[in-house]
Enzyme design. Sequence first.
Site, PDB file in Angstrom:
ATOM      1  N   ASP A 108      20.109   7.999  -5.763  1.00 35.33           N
ATOM      2  CA  ASP A 108      18.863   7.300  -5.499  1.00 35.33           C
ATOM      3  C   ASP A 108      19.181   5.967  -4.851  1.00 35.33           C
ATOM      4  O   ASP A 108      20.099   5.284  -5.276  1.00 35.33           O
ATOM      5  CB  ASP A 108      18.123   7.058  -6.820  1.00 35.33           C
ATOM      6  CG  ASP A 108      17.191   8.199  -7.135  1.00 35.33           C
ATOM      7  OD1 ASP A 108      16.692   8.816  -6.174  1.00 35.33           O
ATOM      8  OD2 ASP A 108      16.987   8.482  -8.332  1.00 35.33           O
ATOM      9  N   PHE A 133      -2.742  -5.553  -4.769  1.00 39.69           N
ATOM     10  CA  PHE A 133      -2.406  -4.448  -3.865  1.00 39.69           C
ATOM     11  C   PHE A 133      -3.075  -3.175  -4.365  1.00 39.69           C
ATOM     12  O   PHE A 133      -3.132  -2.902  -5.553  1.00 39.69           O
ATOM     13  CB  PHE A 133      -0.888  -4.266  -3.857  1.00 39.69           C
ATOM     14  CG  PHE A 133      -0.422  -3.140  -2.993  1.00 39.69           C
ATOM     15  CD1 PHE A 133      -0.220  -3.343  -1.623  1.00 39.69           C
ATOM     16  CD2 PHE A 133      -0.196  -1.875  -3.535  1.00 39.69           C
ATOM     17  CE1 PHE A 133       0.201  -2.295  -0.831  1.00 39.69           C
ATOM     18  CE2 PHE A 133       0.217  -0.826  -2.726  1.00 39.69           C
ATOM     19  CZ  PHE A 133       0.420  -1.038  -1.376  1.00 39.69           C
ATOM     20  N   THR A 144      -6.118   0.253   0.112  1.00 37.72           N
ATOM     21  CA  THR A 144      -6.152  -0.737   1.198  1.00 37.72           C
ATOM     22  C   THR A 144      -4.761  -1.010   1.760  1.00 37.72           C
ATOM     23  O   THR A 144      -4.610  -1.431   2.890  1.00 37.72           O
ATOM     24  CB  THR A 144      -6.703  -2.073   0.697  1.00 37.72           C
ATOM     25  OG1 THR A 144      -5.860  -2.538  -0.360  1.00 37.72           O
ATOM     26  CG2 THR A 144      -8.125  -1.907   0.163  1.00 37.72           C
ATOM     27  N   ARG A 145      -3.737  -0.766   0.958  1.00 37.42           N
ATOM     28  CA  ARG A 145      -2.335  -1.025   1.307  1.00 37.42           C
ATOM     29  C   ARG A 145      -2.119  -2.474   1.743  1.00 37.42           C
ATOM     30  O   ARG A 145      -1.377  -2.775   2.659  1.00 37.42           O
ATOM     31  CB  ARG A 145      -1.843  -0.062   2.391  1.00 37.42           C
ATOM     32  CG  ARG A 145      -1.834   1.390   1.889  1.00 37.42           C
ATOM     33  CD  ARG A 145      -1.536   2.366   2.983  1.00 37.42           C
ATOM     34  NE  ARG A 145      -0.180   2.246   3.467  1.00 37.42           N
ATOM     35  CZ  ARG A 145       0.148   2.426   4.737  1.00 37.42           C
ATOM     36  NH1 ARG A 145      -0.773   2.690   5.626  1.00 37.42           N
ATOM     37  NH2 ARG A 145       1.392   2.321   5.119  1.00 37.42           N
ATOM     38  N   MET A 146      -2.869  -3.379   1.088  1.00 36.82           N
ATOM     39  CA  MET A 146      -2.608  -4.804   1.294  1.00 36.82           C
ATOM     40  C   MET A 146      -3.038  -5.584   0.061  1.00 36.82           C
ATOM     41  O   MET A 146      -3.751  -5.078  -0.799  1.00 36.82           O
ATOM     42  CB  MET A 146      -3.316  -5.315   2.548  1.00 36.82           C
ATOM     43  CG  MET A 146      -4.803  -5.039   2.594  1.00 36.82           C
ATOM     44  SD  MET A 146      -5.438  -5.408   4.243  1.00 36.82           S
ATOM     45  CE  MET A 146      -7.154  -5.051   3.995  1.00 36.82           C
ATOM     46  N   SER A 147      -2.560  -6.832   0.008  1.00 36.46           N
ATOM     47  CA  SER A 147      -2.980  -7.705  -1.077  1.00 36.46           C
ATOM     48  C   SER A 147      -3.265  -9.062  -0.461  1.00 36.46           C
ATOM     49  O   SER A 147      -3.026  -9.266   0.733  1.00 36.46           O
ATOM     50  CB  SER A 147      -1.871  -7.798  -2.135  1.00 36.46           C
ATOM     51  OG  SER A 147      -0.739  -8.418  -1.563  1.00 36.46           O
ATOM     52  N   LYS A 188      -1.991  -9.888   3.253  1.00 43.93           N
ATOM     53  CA  LYS A 188      -0.679  -9.450   3.750  1.00 43.93           C
ATOM     54  C   LYS A 188      -0.512  -7.982   3.355  1.00 43.93           C
ATOM     55  O   LYS A 188      -1.100  -7.516   2.355  1.00 43.93           O
ATOM     56  CB  LYS A 188       0.458 -10.299   3.155  1.00 43.93           C
ATOM     57  CG  LYS A 188       0.697 -10.108   1.666  1.00 43.93           C
ATOM     58  CD  LYS A 188       1.989 -10.777   1.245  1.00 43.93           C
ATOM     59  CE  LYS A 188       2.489 -10.265  -0.105  1.00 43.93           C
ATOM     60  NZ  LYS A 188       1.783 -10.875  -1.252  1.00 43.93           N
ATOM     61  N   ASP A 223      12.509  14.178 -12.074  1.00 43.11           N
ATOM     62  CA  ASP A 223      13.881  14.510 -11.652  1.00 43.11           C
ATOM     63  C   ASP A 223      14.391  15.762 -12.352  1.00 43.11           C
ATOM     64  O   ASP A 223      15.376  16.364 -11.932  1.00 43.11           O
ATOM     65  CB  ASP A 223      14.849  13.371 -11.994  1.00 43.11           C
ATOM     66  CG  ASP A 223      14.686  12.187 -11.057  1.00 43.11           C
ATOM     67  OD1 ASP A 223      14.281  12.422  -9.898  1.00 43.11           O
ATOM     68  OD2 ASP A 223      14.963  11.056 -11.481  1.00 43.11           O
TER      69      ASP A 223
END
Lengths: 201, 683, 566
Positions: free
Chosen positions: B309, B377, B381-384, B396, B523
């Site tokens: 990983d 976040f 919206t994939r922003m904060s 951003k 996993d």
Amino acid sequence: MNAIDLKDNTLRHLRIALVYTIVSVIAFGLVYPFLMTGMAMLIFPRQANGSIVFIGGKPIASALIGQLWTKPQYFHGRPSAAGKGYDPTSTGGTNLAPTSKKLVDTTRQTIAALRKENPDATLPIPMDLVTSSGSGIDPDISPEAAHYQAPRVARARGMTTASVDALIDRHVQPRTFGMFGEPRVNVLELNLALDAQKPRT
Amino acid sequence: MISERRLDRRPKARSLFDRAILSRAVIDAFRKLDPRWQFRNPVMFVCEIGALVTLLFFLRDLRTHGPAGFDFAISVWLWFTVLFANFAEAVAEGRGKAQADFLRRTKSDTKARRVVAGREEVISSTELRKGDVFRVDAGELIAADGDVIAGAATVDESAITGESAPVIREAGGDRSSVTGGTRVLSDSILVQVTANPGEAFLDRMISLVEGAKRQKTPNEIALSILISGLTIIFLIAVATLSPYSIYAHTAQSVTVLIALLVCLIPTTIGGLLSAIGIAGMDRVLQRNVLAMSGRAVEASGDVDTLLLDKTGTITLGNRQATEFLPAPGIRIEDVARAAYLSSLSDETPEGRSIVVLSEQYGAAQGGKPADATFVPFSAYTRMSGVDVPGAAPIRKGAPDSIRTWAREQGAANADVLSAEVDRIARAGGTPLLLAQGGTILGAIQLKDILKPAMQQRFDRLRKMGIRTIMITGDNPLTAATIARESGVDDFLAEATPETKMALIRREQESGRLVAMTGDGTNDAPALAQADVGVAMNSGTQAAKEAANMVDLDSDPTKLIEIVEIGKQLLMTRGALTTFSIANDVAKYFAILPAMFRLAYPEIDALNVMHLSTAQSAILSAVIFNALIIIALIPLALRGVKYRPVGANIVLRDNVLWYGIGGVIVPFIGIKLIDALLTALHLT
Amino acid sequence: MNLFGWAQAVIFLLLVLLVTRPLGAYMARVFEGERTWFQPVFAPLERAFYRLCRIDPATEMSAASYLLATLAFSLIGLVYLYALLRTQKWLPLNPQHFDNLPADSAWNVAVSFMTNTNWQFYSGESTMSYLSQIAGLAWHNFVSAAVGITIAIAVIRGVTRTDRTTVGNFWVDVTRATLYVLLPISIAGCLLLVSQGIPQNFHAYQDVVSIEGFRQTITGGPMASQEVIKELGTNGGGFVNANSASPNENPTPLSNLLEMFLIFCIGAGLTYTYGRYAKDQRQGWALFVAMAILFAAGFTVAYASESAGNPLVHALGVSGGNMEGKECRFGVAASSLFAAVTTDTSCGAVNAMHDSFTPLGGLVPLANMQLGEIVYGGVGTGLYGMILFVVLTVFIAGLMVGRTPEYLGKKIERSHVQYAILAALVLPVFALIPTAISVLVPAGTATLGNAGAHGFSELLYGFTSTTENNGSAFAGLGGNTYFNILMGVVMLCGRFLFLIPAVLLAGSLAGKPRAPVTSGTFQTHSPVFVGLLIGVIIIVGALTFFPADALGPIVEHLQMLHGKSF
């Protein structure tokens, strides 16, 4: 493979094997050797028939196979373990071990006999004259073995040793391609040459 | 309390040749003379039979006034040969047994507070069954293996890991599993039982370290077949020698023939074989890894492909902001200030790193706004960002999202910085865009921080012939760069459990052996599919069940060491087999001339060591054969040193050391023993 | 020793090297059914075989089925030859009117030729009718050799195949081996041998009277057609008793060279064929080199020892190399070379009497057999014998580099080691135990040709030779019913108990995936591996046979140096 499959499979293979044996015996066991005999007779008839040497139309020997020589005016071959000596129907060596008492004793006797037969010999006794060949029908001796016998042959024939030595040298077969095998003299060929040079008395 | 905890801690590194272990091993060596035990090991069984038969001949000699002294000496040394082999095995088992004893003490019966229908009842831990729920408070022992279903606690796991630092166990996520026998230090948790009594982790661990249920590994079996085959060959060679010697008019005594036989059969490897295997498992345990089977340790030596990983293994867990790139016409200080404001309340490591970076540009000087509203976040919206009263909102986030947002705000420069954003991504970083109202202010570069010294580790793996594949959720561009920088051979980007599984299958189908580490429940399938799956002890029960090894330290790079142990294990077997067989040359030269000197005086030419008498020659060979087992015990237990220099060189070196060396050493050894015996007038 | 002797060996090996690649590549094409030169000539014949025998050339067999076919064919061949020998008197082509063979002798001969051994207690020139020679013995020379090649191909397929678990079709492979490999070379070789003087006729023997007046019976027969396949198929059974020492079977140094070449060529070629199948020629060349080194070592010892000669004879005042049992046209060098060649392989033809070799010179052919005849080896048997050694070596080497051993990328596991060990047990069991029995029973020592340690060597050599299906002998050992029966059993076990595990091993490797090569894998074509392989071969052979050899040739050598005779 389970039991039934195994049995079926075995029987099937046995059946094929039987037919296959018949077919292949005909092909490789009969057709092939006869075909080869035909071709050999056509291309190399003398060899295919055994390289027989004729004198006056009579077969006296095979050029390949050594013979027993006992008379002083002829070159002698090596000791032979084939039958009673130089018997092509009973080929083989002594199969005596290097540590065999019998070998040592026989060799001692052979040496003594050689010394007696060749009182005039000046050269050391060559190894091949006191050892039996593998086949018992070795047609050759070493050039040294021929030269060793030269004084005896010369005396028996009333020739000079030098002329006999010269004859030997003319009949030495060298190594093939200068490399394979050993230089050697074919006893029959040499003796025939002797006879041709100075006919027997 | 502290001192008590120390006592509780599993003893980690006791010396192999601890006095207690050794004295116990001596007793065990005699106990193992039991033929039923010896029978499992054909080579040593033959040796023991030989010892017994020579003993009988000695007893007969006593009555018939035969060569009792010689027969006695041979018999004694044959018994020693068996005992030395037993001793080797017992020493190898010793450390594991000591640890098992300790673990057993840990496994004392404890009380558990079972929660049934909201009520608690106190029962014995042995009454807990799978699915039961119990409560543990601070200071109490956890009664059974299970998953935390409510609460969080610090737990002292030193009883099984040997590490004194407490660990956090909490409900949900990948750190939910607790082990029976460990102690809660603070807080209170509810645990659901996952293993019935007797099947618990501690139970398995005890039987593993003790080696009680140790099964021969496939490779060990194959090697046993090889040396048993050799034993049969030598049995024939020696048994037929009896008629041959009758032919040579020099019939040989049974004692001499047995002495020759035992010298020829591969007692060195035969006697040390099981010790090597046990010691290998033990070495794995010393690294704080629990291998569920010897087979897994062996398989790790064969690993061709290692899946790692990215996060936590190759890189430090967190990405960090490393650079601000202002849009045209914007001052970098303004970018820093906006970044500062937007990240003040962002508690993620990335957020904190942005604050740290922006402070370098004096962003903190403006102070903290009093009534700012932090916008967290979200995956949608994939922003904060932050909404400060009286100012345009600051956001951003992922470049695409920010551009869209800015466009909605009426931005004129919504398409700036595209070249920079691409460059950051290509360089293995994560680009963020920063916008205030309708203006794109600039880009923030987040970068993965590689763990130190990873490059060397991967180099070492490459030399061992192992290909490393990095698994990451990053996009291919970023992944490629990190892969390049860290030195892994390949990567799987945008990994999901399905693609991970597919990768393992693909590697296996092309004949490779795959190892991987994992800790999460998702996993588990991949851990089960991999040939060597190492679960972190901090991970979930599911992961631990699926794996064939559990790393108690939860260190993902531990695999490298396990691979080396696996290789050492096989190398030690190979080296000692070669040595054992090579030894026979000298033994022939010692014993054969001695046997036939009477019938064939000339054969003394083969007595190249010039051993003094026939009896001392034979006895010296037998003594050498026994002592070499003792001499090689340390090597068998520690293992042949492994250097990752390529297989051809390893092979050459080992052939030289153990092959050629194995031919030469006994010539010297036997000569020395003979000289000693002669000097002491013992023969 | 002289330059000529060394040059003969070097040139000979170069010739073998020269033919390895073309012949090996050709055989690979033949067995994969690809187009070759001889297709136009032999394809109709091949199809005729399939049609007549109802063989479906398209189906492949599992290892077990392949073995069943091998055993079935061998069984029928055994019964057939036995019947032929027992009835030859009443059959055609018997101009010398030889009698039927007695039961024990017929059993021995039938097993001997079926197993490709050609051990001979009889003298062909005074026992065998021409029909028995051509349709019995020479036919077996073809098919027993073909079976050997076939098994090697099946083993190669198993070891190298990754896509199928089958190992080929036995009947197709046998047919192709005989038609495309053995027959064309035999036809050309036969004519070359006739040109050197070997007879090829069906006459009765011809009586001649020599110049000195001695009567001599000149033997003849279809010798050349049999001589060529006897060498090519590494059968070794002579038309006449003296075998290739006889000027009839081996008249010139050139025929001698050709015969040795024929003995080695297929075995050497198969190493290349192997590389083809493995898709890595280096694997094949590695085996070739290992074999060449063992060959050179054997020849060197034999040549040195034979050249040094027999001190017991030297003591009588004659100097020179050991010429007892050797022919003048070959001398010490070509005889030592032939002895090495014939026992490196499972041929067993001889151009000099091994029994009369110096002890160390005689130890070389004995040791060559004790190492398993893997130096080019019997046609096919050598290669699969070598592969079994490779499996053992790979196992030990694999351990030493810290990986589960693998060969050609295939993991060598428990079952493979088991098969290899089973095969490795065959030689010690059947060479040493019957020798031990024979020294104890009167019948076993009654026909020894020599006393002392050498007599023991004769027995040891005999059972080693029969187990290994070589057929050469310390020929002082005479035949009797005891040996006829016991050696028949030994030959059968030596052939099949070795061949069965080899095929099963291959079958269990067939279809396994090949792991890719990494730096953690050792190369099975590196000099270190070749060295280790040679080491394993020598150590395993030496450890097994050192005690026996010490009581035979080794002690005899020391006694000879001390001037002792028996």
